[in-house]
Design a protein around this motif. Structure first.
Motif, PDB file in Angstrom:
ATOM      1  N   UNK A  78       0.833  -1.209   0.000  1.00  0.00           N
ATOM      2  CA  UNK A  78       0.000   0.000   0.000  1.00  0.00           C
ATOM      3  C   UNK A  78       0.866   1.257   0.000  1.00  0.00           C
ATOM      4  N   UNK A  79       1.979   1.213   0.747  1.00  0.00           N
ATOM      5  CA  UNK A  79       2.888   2.367   0.798  1.00  0.00           C
ATOM      6  C   UNK A  79       3.470   2.648  -0.590  1.00  0.00           C
ATOM      7  N   UNK A  80       3.984   1.604  -1.229  1.00  0.00           N
ATOM      8  CA  UNK A  80       4.523   1.764  -2.580  1.00  0.00           C
ATOM      9  C   UNK A  80       3.453   2.226  -3.557  1.00  0.00           C
ATOM     10  N   UNK A  85       0.736   6.297  -6.886  1.00  0.00           N
ATOM     11  CA  UNK A  85      -0.542   6.942  -7.227  1.00  0.00           C
ATOM     12  C   UNK A  85      -0.455   8.456  -7.039  1.00  0.00           C
ATOM     13  N   UNK A  86       0.185   8.891  -5.943  1.00  0.00           N
ATOM     14  CA  UNK A  86       0.326  10.332  -5.686  1.00  0.00           C
ATOM     15  C   UNK A  86       1.104  10.992  -6.824  1.00  0.00           C
ATOM     16  N   UNK A  87       2.148  10.303  -7.303  1.00  0.00           N
ATOM     17  CA  UNK A  87       2.950  10.872  -8.402  1.00  0.00           C
ATOM     18  C   UNK A  87       2.152  10.888  -9.703  1.00  0.00           C
ATOM     19  N   UNK A  88       1.345   9.835  -9.903  1.00  0.00           N
ATOM     20  CA  UNK A  88       0.551   9.753 -11.138  1.00  0.00           C
ATOM     21  C   UNK A  88      -0.498  10.862 -11.174  1.00  0.00           C
ATOM     22  N   UNK A  89      -1.052  11.190 -10.015  1.00  0.00           N
ATOM     23  CA  UNK A  89      -2.085  12.228  -9.957  1.00  0.00           C
ATOM     24  C   UNK A  89      -1.468  13.630  -9.896  1.00  0.00           C
ATOM     25  N   UNK A  90      -0.164  13.707  -9.637  1.00  0.00           N
ATOM     26  CA  UNK A  90       0.513  14.999  -9.533  1.00  0.00           C
ATOM     27  C   UNK A  90       0.957  15.502 -10.894  1.00  0.00           C
ATOM     28  N   UNK A  98       7.235   8.860 -12.089  1.00  0.00           N
ATOM     29  CA  UNK A  98       6.644   7.652 -11.509  1.00  0.00           C
ATOM     30  C   UNK A  98       7.673   6.518 -11.675  1.00  0.00           C
ATOM     31  N   UNK A  99       7.369   5.367 -11.088  1.00  0.00           N
ATOM     32  CA  UNK A  99       8.288   4.227 -11.185  1.00  0.00           C
ATOM     33  C   UNK A  99       8.495   3.814 -12.645  1.00  0.00           C
ATOM     34  N   UNK A 100       7.398   3.860 -13.420  1.00  0.00           N
ATOM     35  CA  UNK A 100       7.524   3.454 -14.822  1.00  0.00           C
ATOM     36  C   UNK A 100       8.356   4.461 -15.617  1.00  0.00           C
ATOM     37  N   UNK A 101       8.249   5.755 -15.260  1.00  0.00           N
ATOM     38  CA  UNK A 101       9.069   6.764 -15.938  1.00  0.00           C
ATOM     39  C   UNK A 101      10.545   6.526 -15.605  1.00  0.00           C
ATOM     40  N   UNK A 102      10.805   6.159 -14.351  1.00  0.00           N
ATOM     41  CA  UNK A 102      12.192   5.889 -13.950  1.00  0.00           C
ATOM     42  C   UNK A 102      12.731   4.646 -14.662  1.00  0.00           C
ATOM     43  N   UNK A 103      11.833   3.687 -14.950  1.00  0.00           N
ATOM     44  CA  UNK A 103      12.266   2.439 -15.597  1.00  0.00           C
ATOM     45  C   UNK A 103      12.423   2.611 -17.110  1.00  0.00           C
ATOM     46  N   UNK A 104      11.864   3.681 -17.658  1.00  0.00           N
ATOM     47  CA  UNK A 104      11.870   3.855 -19.118  1.00  0.00           C
ATOM     48  C   UNK A 104      13.264   3.799 -19.760  1.00  0.00           C
TER      49      UNK A 104
ATOM     50  N   UNK B  53      -3.036 -12.189  -9.803  1.00  0.00           N
ATOM     51  CA  UNK B  53      -2.671 -12.423 -11.205  1.00  0.00           C
ATOM     52  C   UNK B  53      -3.074 -11.235 -12.082  1.00  0.00           C
ATOM     53  N   UNK B  54      -4.195 -10.588 -11.762  1.00  0.00           N
ATOM     54  CA  UNK B  54      -4.600  -9.393 -12.514  1.00  0.00           C
ATOM     55  C   UNK B  54      -3.592  -8.266 -12.297  1.00  0.00           C
ATOM     56  N   UNK B  55      -3.094  -8.148 -11.070  1.00  0.00           N
ATOM     57  CA  UNK B  55      -2.063  -7.135 -10.778  1.00  0.00           C
ATOM     58  C   UNK B  55      -0.788  -7.445 -11.563  1.00  0.00           C
ATOM     59  N   UNK B  56      -0.433  -8.737 -11.609  1.00  0.00           N
ATOM     60  CA  UNK B  56       0.760  -9.146 -12.367  1.00  0.00           C
ATOM     61  C   UNK B  56       0.595  -8.811 -13.860  1.00  0.00           C
ATOM     62  N   UNK B  57      -0.591  -9.081 -14.400  1.00  0.00           N
ATOM     63  CA  UNK B  57      -0.841  -8.783 -15.817  1.00  0.00           C
ATOM     64  C   UNK B  57      -0.771  -7.276 -16.055  1.00  0.00           C
ATOM     65  N   UNK B  58      -1.348  -6.512 -15.129  1.00  0.00           N
ATOM     66  CA  UNK B  58      -1.328  -5.058 -15.269  1.00  0.00           C
ATOM     67  C   UNK B  58       0.110  -4.531 -15.237  1.00  0.00           C
ATOM     68  N   UNK B  59       0.935  -5.111 -14.348  1.00  0.00           N
ATOM     69  CA  UNK B  59       2.338  -4.679 -14.267  1.00  0.00           C
ATOM     70  C   UNK B  59       3.055  -4.927 -15.598  1.00  0.00           C
ATOM     71  N   UNK B  60       2.799  -6.079 -16.214  1.00  0.00           N
ATOM     72  CA  UNK B  60       3.399  -6.385 -17.510  1.00  0.00           C
ATOM     73  C   UNK B  60       2.965  -5.393 -18.560  1.00  0.00           C
ATOM     74  N   UNK B  61       1.670  -5.103 -18.579  1.00  0.00           N
ATOM     75  CA  UNK B  61       1.153  -4.125 -19.554  1.00  0.00           C
ATOM     76  C   UNK B  61       1.757  -2.750 -19.286  1.00  0.00           C
ATOM     77  N   UNK B  62       1.766  -2.348 -18.009  1.00  0.00           N
ATOM     78  CA  UNK B  62       2.188  -0.999 -17.642  1.00  0.00           C
ATOM     79  C   UNK B  62       3.663  -0.752 -17.954  1.00  0.00           C
ATOM     80  N   UNK B  63       4.518  -1.737 -17.601  1.00  0.00           N
ATOM     81  CA  UNK B  63       5.954  -1.509 -17.765  1.00  0.00           C
ATOM     82  C   UNK B  63       6.468  -1.897 -19.155  1.00  0.00           C
ATOM     83  N   UNK B  64       5.864  -2.921 -19.770  1.00  0.00           N
ATOM     84  CA  UNK B  64       6.444  -3.451 -21.007  1.00  0.00           C
ATOM     85  C   UNK B  64       5.687  -3.068 -22.272  1.00  0.00           C
ATOM     86  N   UNK B  65       4.402  -2.728 -22.136  1.00  0.00           N
ATOM     87  CA  UNK B  65       3.612  -2.514 -23.362  1.00  0.00           C
ATOM     88  C   UNK B  65       3.001  -1.130 -23.473  1.00  0.00           C
ATOM     89  N   UNK B  66       2.647  -0.498 -22.388  1.00  0.00           N
ATOM     90  CA  UNK B  66       1.849   0.732 -22.500  1.00  0.00           C
ATOM     91  C   UNK B  66       2.670   1.874 -23.124  1.00  0.00           C
TER      92      UNK B  66
END
Lengths: 130, 66
Positions: A78-80, A85-90, A98-104, B53-66
């Protein structure tokens, strides 16, 4: 004795086959650049069937855990999630990534994507086999 | 410290906290179970399997495909 050895060899072979399949999948899927239809197809082509199998499969016997363990791990997730979520809404800029932006930058490279697919599909297989 | 550096520090702290918690949980006599054991226990319920499993699928979509 021979039966046990044959079973052990079979298990080892199956495991090696699964590792090889994951590697081949990751090497092929990583050819698809993010934000493209092929990348979406690569994720869904494996993700949906694995989810289907995982939900329908009878779960393995697992030792129950107490509420304290569940609470600790739920709190950490929940913390993570709250930070993300806070960053996504900011503000949507590079100063507030966000984490995904950092991973890009990592996932923008082919080796980074191979690693990403290996970790993702490995986690999925682990979950499905529980 | 820039906002970007602060955010990276926060993510690293959350990840570090999870790693330390898991290491402590693996010690004998710990009152908290490791993440893998907790997940495996949660996966005994079909609704939890679906959610995880839905969270796992979402993570794959979010990080690898979106």
């Amino acid at each position: 004795m021979d039966t046990a050895r044959t079973t052990a060899n079979g298990t080892r072979l199956r495991r090696a086959g699964a590792v090889a399949a994951v590697l081949v999948y990751a090497l092929v899927a990583a050819l698809c650049r993010p934000l493209t239809w092929p990348a979406l197809g690569a994720v869904l082509a494996v993700g949906l069937p694995l989810c289907w199998v995982g939900v329908r499969r009878r779960p393995r016997r697992a030792e129950p855990v107490d509420r304290r363990s569940a609470a600790v791990w739920c709190a950490l997730v929940a913390l993570g999630g709250a930070v993300e979520l806070a960053l996504r809404l900011g503000p949507d800029d590079t100063a507030h990534p966000t984490l995904s932006t950092l991973a890009d930058p990592l996932l923008g490279t082919y080796p980074g994507r191979v690693l990403g697919y290996v970790l993702w599909i490995g986690a999925g297989l682990w979950l499905v086999r529980r | 410290m820039t906002p970007r550096a602060a955010i990276i520090t926060i993510f690293a702290a959350v990840f570090g906290l999870a790693v330390v918690t898991d290491l402590i949980a693996r010690r004998a006599g710990s009152s908290v179970r490791p993440l893998a054991a907790t997940l495996a226990a949660a996966l005994r319920w079909r609704s939890a399997r679906l959610l995880i499993l839905a969270t796992w699928l979402w993570l794959g979509w979010h990080f690898l495909a979106r």
